[in-house]
Design a protein around this motif. Sequence first.
Motif, PDB file in Angstrom:
ATOM      1  N   CYS A  33     -28.599   1.717 -20.734  1.00 31.71           N
ATOM      2  CA  CYS A  33     -29.398   1.279 -21.887  1.00 31.71           C
ATOM      3  C   CYS A  33     -28.831  -0.035 -22.399  1.00 31.71           C
ATOM      4  O   CYS A  33     -27.845  -0.052 -23.138  1.00 31.71           O
TER       5      CYS A  33
ATOM      6  N   VAL B 137     -38.854   3.075 -16.857  1.00 36.36           N
ATOM      7  CA  VAL B 137     -38.376   2.876 -18.224  1.00 36.36           C
ATOM      8  C   VAL B 137     -37.126   3.718 -18.433  1.00 36.36           C
ATOM      9  O   VAL B 137     -37.128   4.925 -18.171  1.00 36.36           O
TER      10      VAL B 137
ATOM     11  N   ASN C 178     -35.936   4.776 -26.397  1.00 35.42           N
ATOM     12  CA  ASN C 178     -36.537   3.878 -25.420  1.00 35.42           C
ATOM     13  C   ASN C 178     -35.689   2.616 -25.335  1.00 35.42           C
ATOM     14  O   ASN C 178     -35.606   1.849 -26.291  1.00 35.42           O
ATOM     15  N   CYS C 179     -35.074   2.398 -24.194  1.00 42.37           N
ATOM     16  CA  CYS C 179     -34.142   1.289 -24.048  1.00 42.37           C
ATOM     17  C   CYS C 179     -34.835  -0.052 -23.846  1.00 42.37           C
ATOM     18  O   CYS C 179     -34.166  -1.082 -23.689  1.00 42.37           O
ATOM     19  N   GLU C 180     -36.164  -0.061 -23.854  1.00 36.01           N
ATOM     20  CA  GLU C 180     -36.905  -1.309 -23.739  1.00 36.01           C
ATOM     21  C   GLU C 180     -36.997  -2.053 -25.071  1.00 36.01           C
ATOM     22  O   GLU C 180     -37.393  -3.207 -25.115  1.00 36.01           O
ATOM     23  N   THR C 181     -36.631  -1.372 -26.180  1.00 35.29           N
ATOM     24  CA  THR C 181     -36.737  -1.986 -27.494  1.00 35.29           C
ATOM     25  C   THR C 181     -35.528  -1.604 -28.338  1.00 35.29           C
ATOM     26  O   THR C 181     -34.642  -0.867 -27.874  1.00 35.29           O
TER      27      THR C 181
END
Length: 302
Positions: A25, A40, A53-56
């Motif tokens: 992450c 994801v 959620n490691c995208e944000t």
Amino acid sequence: MELLRGAALLLLLCAAACAQDECSCAKNKRVSHCKLTNNVCTCNAIGSNMPVNCETLTSKCLLMKAEMTNTKSGRREKPKDAFQDTDGLYDPECENTGIFKAKQCNGTTCWCVNTAGVRRTDKYDTDLKCNQLVRTTWIIIEVKHTERKTPLNADALAKLIKDTISSRYMLDGRYITGVVYENPSITIDLKQNSSDKSSRDVDIADVAYYLEKDVKGDSVFLNNPLNMSIDNEPLVLQNPLVYYIDEVPPEFSMKSLTAGVIAVIVIIVLAIVAGIIALVILSLPTYPQMKEMNEMHRGLNA
């Protein structure tokens, strides 16, 4: 022998499959049990086990809870309703969405917080009612840069700060409403009304928390410290101060003031009273004036 070779091959395939499912992450190091699902990276937040959620950016509430789990310790004129977080780190209660619950408690003591998790009322017992989570719509961040060889250009600095916040913290540039430079102080304004914020936008409270941690050298990012430079010279920030302005003014009473502030207020009041008494005394006629007035009065009556 063939059976052993088959078993070994199966183990290798399983290990490869498991390795493909693992991920890191990048935007939150305070997580565990990370898995790659539909490309994801999703992890569990430490302390709450809530999915991240490691995208944000991760919400400030979950980050504070993870920090508590890990540690177990706990210049310009500001708007009149701007206040700082004077309580420091505490173990927060978070909603299922990751935001702060409006009411926070520590044993038998409770208080109301804003969307940044900052106390906005006095502390009371557990009967306290916090009807809603009041939104923080304006955050003022003050930092200072270390001594530099060359002076900074205000316009170039403002562009660097805005670009960094937009790219590193994923904040839409329209929420960065000002960057003011007064050597060596830098003041950053973040404004975000609830009506302007979409579900895809990161919250300014989360951005401020990430930035504050970066400046303090305790980045939330995984192996990605804050690194800025201007005019081929590193820009090192320090001494962050964060002020919060809510859509509804805070509800602090006199009892929330420190003893030192109360003492200053008492001294000022006493000084005013003493000044009034002195003016009254000075306005009274002196004894010779009174004697002369009495003699004049007797002469008129003769």
